[in-house]
Design a protein around this motif. Structure first.
Motif, short mmCIF file in Angstrom:
data_model
loop_
_atom_site.label_atom_id
_atom_site.label_comp_id
_atom_site.label_asym_id
_atom_site.label_seq_id
_atom_site.Cartn_x
_atom_site.Cartn_y
_atom_site.Cartn_z
N UNK A 1 47.75 46.84 45.13
CA UNK A 1 46.71 46.54 44.18
C UNK A 1 45.62 45.75 44.90
N UNK A 2 44.38 46.15 44.66
CA UNK A 2 43.23 45.46 45.24
C UNK A 2 42.43 44.82 44.11
N UNK A 3 42.26 43.51 44.19
CA UNK A 3 41.54 42.77 43.16
C UNK A 3 40.32 42.12 43.80
N UNK A 4 39.17 42.32 43.18
CA UNK A 4 37.94 41.70 43.66
C UNK A 4 37.39 40.79 42.57
N UNK A 5 37.18 39.54 42.94
CA UNK A 5 36.50 38.59 42.07
C UNK A 5 35.06 38.56 42.57
N UNK A 6 34.15 38.97 41.70
CA UNK A 6 32.77 39.21 42.12
C UNK A 6 31.85 38.16 41.51
N UNK A 7 31.09 37.51 42.37
CA UNK A 7 30.12 36.51 41.93
C UNK A 7 29.54 35.78 43.12
N UNK A 8 28.53 35.00 42.87
CA UNK A 8 27.79 34.35 43.96
C UNK A 8 28.34 32.99 44.36
N UNK A 9 29.54 32.67 43.92
CA UNK A 9 30.15 31.41 44.33
C UNK A 9 29.96 30.27 43.34
N UNK A 10 29.64 30.60 42.10
CA UNK A 10 29.45 29.56 41.08
C UNK A 10 30.82 29.02 40.63
N UNK A 11 30.79 27.96 39.83
CA UNK A 11 32.03 27.36 39.33
C UNK A 11 32.85 28.35 38.51
N UNK A 37 31.05 37.67 47.43
CA UNK A 37 29.94 36.75 47.13
C UNK A 37 28.61 37.21 47.69
N UNK A 38 28.63 38.22 48.55
CA UNK A 38 27.40 38.72 49.16
C UNK A 38 26.63 39.57 48.14
N UNK A 39 25.39 39.22 47.89
CA UNK A 39 24.58 39.88 46.87
C UNK A 39 24.44 41.38 47.12
N UNK A 40 24.28 41.77 48.36
CA UNK A 40 24.15 43.20 48.69
C UNK A 40 25.43 43.93 48.32
N UNK A 41 26.58 43.36 48.64
CA UNK A 41 27.87 43.97 48.30
C UNK A 41 28.07 44.04 46.80
N UNK A 42 27.65 42.99 46.09
CA UNK A 42 27.77 42.97 44.63
C UNK A 42 26.96 44.12 44.02
N UNK A 43 25.75 44.31 44.50
CA UNK A 43 24.90 45.39 44.00
C UNK A 43 25.52 46.75 44.34
N UNK A 44 26.08 46.89 45.54
CA UNK A 44 26.73 48.15 45.93
C UNK A 44 27.88 48.49 44.99
N UNK A 45 28.57 47.46 44.49
CA UNK A 45 29.68 47.69 43.57
C UNK A 45 29.20 48.03 42.16
N UNK A 46 27.90 47.87 41.92
CA UNK A 46 27.33 48.20 40.62
C UNK A 46 27.51 47.11 39.58
N UNK A 47 27.77 45.89 40.03
CA UNK A 47 27.99 44.78 39.11
C UNK A 47 26.68 44.04 38.89
N UNK A 48 26.35 43.83 37.62
CA UNK A 48 25.07 43.19 37.30
C UNK A 48 25.22 41.80 36.71
N UNK A 49 26.44 41.37 36.40
CA UNK A 49 26.62 40.02 35.88
C UNK A 49 27.88 39.41 36.50
N UNK A 50 27.86 38.10 36.58
CA UNK A 50 29.00 37.43 37.20
C UNK A 50 29.47 36.30 36.30
N UNK A 51 30.70 35.90 36.42
CA UNK A 51 31.70 36.49 37.32
C UNK A 51 32.22 37.81 36.75
#
Length: 77
Positions: A1-11, A37-51
């Motif tokens: 299982x691969x789990x990604x927590x996506x966000x820019x490092x906020x609390x 946490x890398x913004x470019x990677x987040x956009x590549x994943x298609x995620x528009x809101x965090x976390x």
């Protein structure tokens, strides 16, 4: 299982990451957990809101911190 927590490092992102680790431990499950946490990677994943939380390439929570009970249900499937 691969789990990604996506966000820019906020609390909230850190809280979601910690919740995932706690629930995995409680369920005695092994998984590859990574923080994205890398913004470019987040956009590549298609995620528009965090976390956000992605499991095996599927977005399961976005724009909020999933509670431990919810994570248990998601990860037990």
């Amino acid at each position: 299982m691969n789990i990604k927590v996506i966000g820019t490092g906020c609390d909230k992102c850190d809280t979601l990451y910690e919740n995932v680790l706690i629930v995995l431990n409680e369920l005695d499950m092994d998984a590859e957990v990574e923080k994205v946490e890398d913004l470019v990677e987040i956009v590549k994943l298609g995620v528009m809101s965090s976390p956000s939380l992605m499991i095996d390439g599927k977005l399961v929570a976005s724009g909020r911190v999933a509670k431990k009970d919810e994570l248990k249900k998601i990860l037990s499937k």
